[in-house]
Design a protein around this motif. Structure first.
Motif, PDB file in Angstrom:
ATOM      1  N   GLY A  69       0.819  -1.214   0.000  1.00 58.14           N
ATOM      2  CA  GLY A  69       0.000   0.000   0.000  1.00 58.14           C
ATOM      3  C   GLY A  69       0.848   1.257   0.000  1.00 58.14           C
ATOM      4  O   GLY A  69       0.537   2.227  -0.689  1.00 58.14           O
ATOM      5  N   GLY A  70       1.939   1.248   0.774  1.00 58.78           N
ATOM      6  CA  GLY A  70       2.845   2.396   0.797  1.00 58.78           C
ATOM      7  C   GLY A  70       3.475   2.656  -0.559  1.00 58.78           C
ATOM      8  O   GLY A  70       3.641   3.810  -0.970  1.00 58.78           O
ATOM      9  N   ILE A 121      -2.033  -0.499  -7.199  1.00 55.51           N
ATOM     10  CA  ILE A 121      -1.110  -1.082  -6.209  1.00 55.51           C
ATOM     11  C   ILE A 121      -1.656  -0.863  -4.798  1.00 55.51           C
ATOM     12  O   ILE A 121      -1.625  -1.769  -3.959  1.00 55.51           O
ATOM     13  N   LEU A 122      -2.175   0.333  -4.531  1.00 56.48           N
ATOM     14  CA  LEU A 122      -2.753   0.621  -3.220  1.00 56.48           C
ATOM     15  C   LEU A 122      -3.954  -0.278  -2.947  1.00 56.48           C
ATOM     16  O   LEU A 122      -4.088  -0.828  -1.845  1.00 56.48           O
ATOM     17  N   ALA A 123      -4.817  -0.444  -3.932  1.00 58.88           N
ATOM     18  CA  ALA A 123      -5.974  -1.330  -3.761  1.00 58.88           C
ATOM     19  C   ALA A 123      -5.527  -2.763  -3.487  1.00 58.88           C
ATOM     20  O   ALA A 123      -6.135  -3.464  -2.665  1.00 58.88           O
ATOM     21  N   LEU A 124      -4.456  -3.205  -4.146  1.00 57.46           N
ATOM     22  CA  LEU A 124      -3.904  -4.535  -3.874  1.00 57.46           C
ATOM     23  C   LEU A 124      -3.447  -4.632  -2.421  1.00 57.46           C
ATOM     24  O   LEU A 124      -3.709  -5.630  -1.741  1.00 57.46           O
ATOM     25  N   LEU A 151       0.844   4.369  -2.639  1.00 53.04           N
ATOM     26  CA  LEU A 151       0.732   5.788  -2.268  1.00 53.04           C
ATOM     27  C   LEU A 151       1.905   6.588  -2.815  1.00 53.04           C
ATOM     28  O   LEU A 151       1.732   7.725  -3.272  1.00 53.04           O
ATOM     29  N   GLY A 152       3.091   5.995  -2.791  1.00 53.85           N
ATOM     30  CA  GLY A 152       4.265   6.670  -3.332  1.00 53.85           C
ATOM     31  C   GLY A 152       4.162   6.915  -4.830  1.00 53.85           C
ATOM     32  O   GLY A 152       4.516   7.989  -5.321  1.00 53.85           O
ATOM     33  N   VAL A 153       3.661   5.921  -5.552  1.00 57.14           N
ATOM     34  CA  VAL A 153       3.476   6.086  -6.998  1.00 57.14           C
ATOM     35  C   VAL A 153       2.430   7.170  -7.271  1.00 57.14           C
ATOM     36  O   VAL A 153       2.596   8.010  -8.163  1.00 57.14           O
ATOM     37  N   MET A 154       1.357   7.160  -6.473  1.00 51.84           N
ATOM     38  CA  MET A 154       0.324   8.190  -6.633  1.00 51.84           C
ATOM     39  C   MET A 154       0.892   9.586  -6.357  1.00 51.84           C
ATOM     40  O   MET A 154       0.615  10.535  -7.105  1.00 51.84           O
TER      41      MET A 154
END
Length: 118
Positions: free
Chosen positions: A76-77, A105-108, A80-83
């Motif tokens: 999840g982190g 990725i966060l949803a995963l 968030l970093g990619v976002m």
């Protein structure tokens, strides 16, 4: 206090809304330039990212404390970093792709967290 599963489902829902926003923005931008400009305002992205960080951090950390697995929080982190990194990219296709990748990725991470809590 809602359980970890509820928080993760809420966060996955927020991720879904983000994806819908990204796709809708592209279509609205091509159809209605003035409406697309309002939806693509940087403040919308900054507020959305702030909500994602707050809810994501709370749910993923709460889950890690409850079930003891840190992989969901790490995944999840990364999302968030990619976002967050997508905000540094100029508006356009690359920003949309990076944002959608980060959201996925966060949803995963939230899905892994929900499964670990079960």
């Amino acid at each position: 206090m809602p359980g970890t599963g509820t928080l993760d489902r809420l966060a996955i829902g927020l991720s879904t809304l983000c994806l819908v926003h990204c796709v809708a923005s592209v279509f609205l931008l091509t159809l209605l330039a003035s409406a697309g400009g309002m939806i693509l305002h940087p403040l919308v992205h900054e507020i959305g990212l702030a909500l994602a960080i707050a809810l994501g951090t709370f749910a993923l950390v709460k889950g890690a404390v409850e079930h003891g697995y840190t992989l969901p929080a790490a995944v999840g982190g990364l999302g968030l970093g990619v976002m967050a990194g997508a905000l540094a990219v100029p508006h356009g296709s690359a920003e949309t792709v990076y944002t959608m990748l980060g959201v996925a990725i966060l949803a995963l991470g939230h899905d892994l967290n929900r499964r670990a809590a079960s």
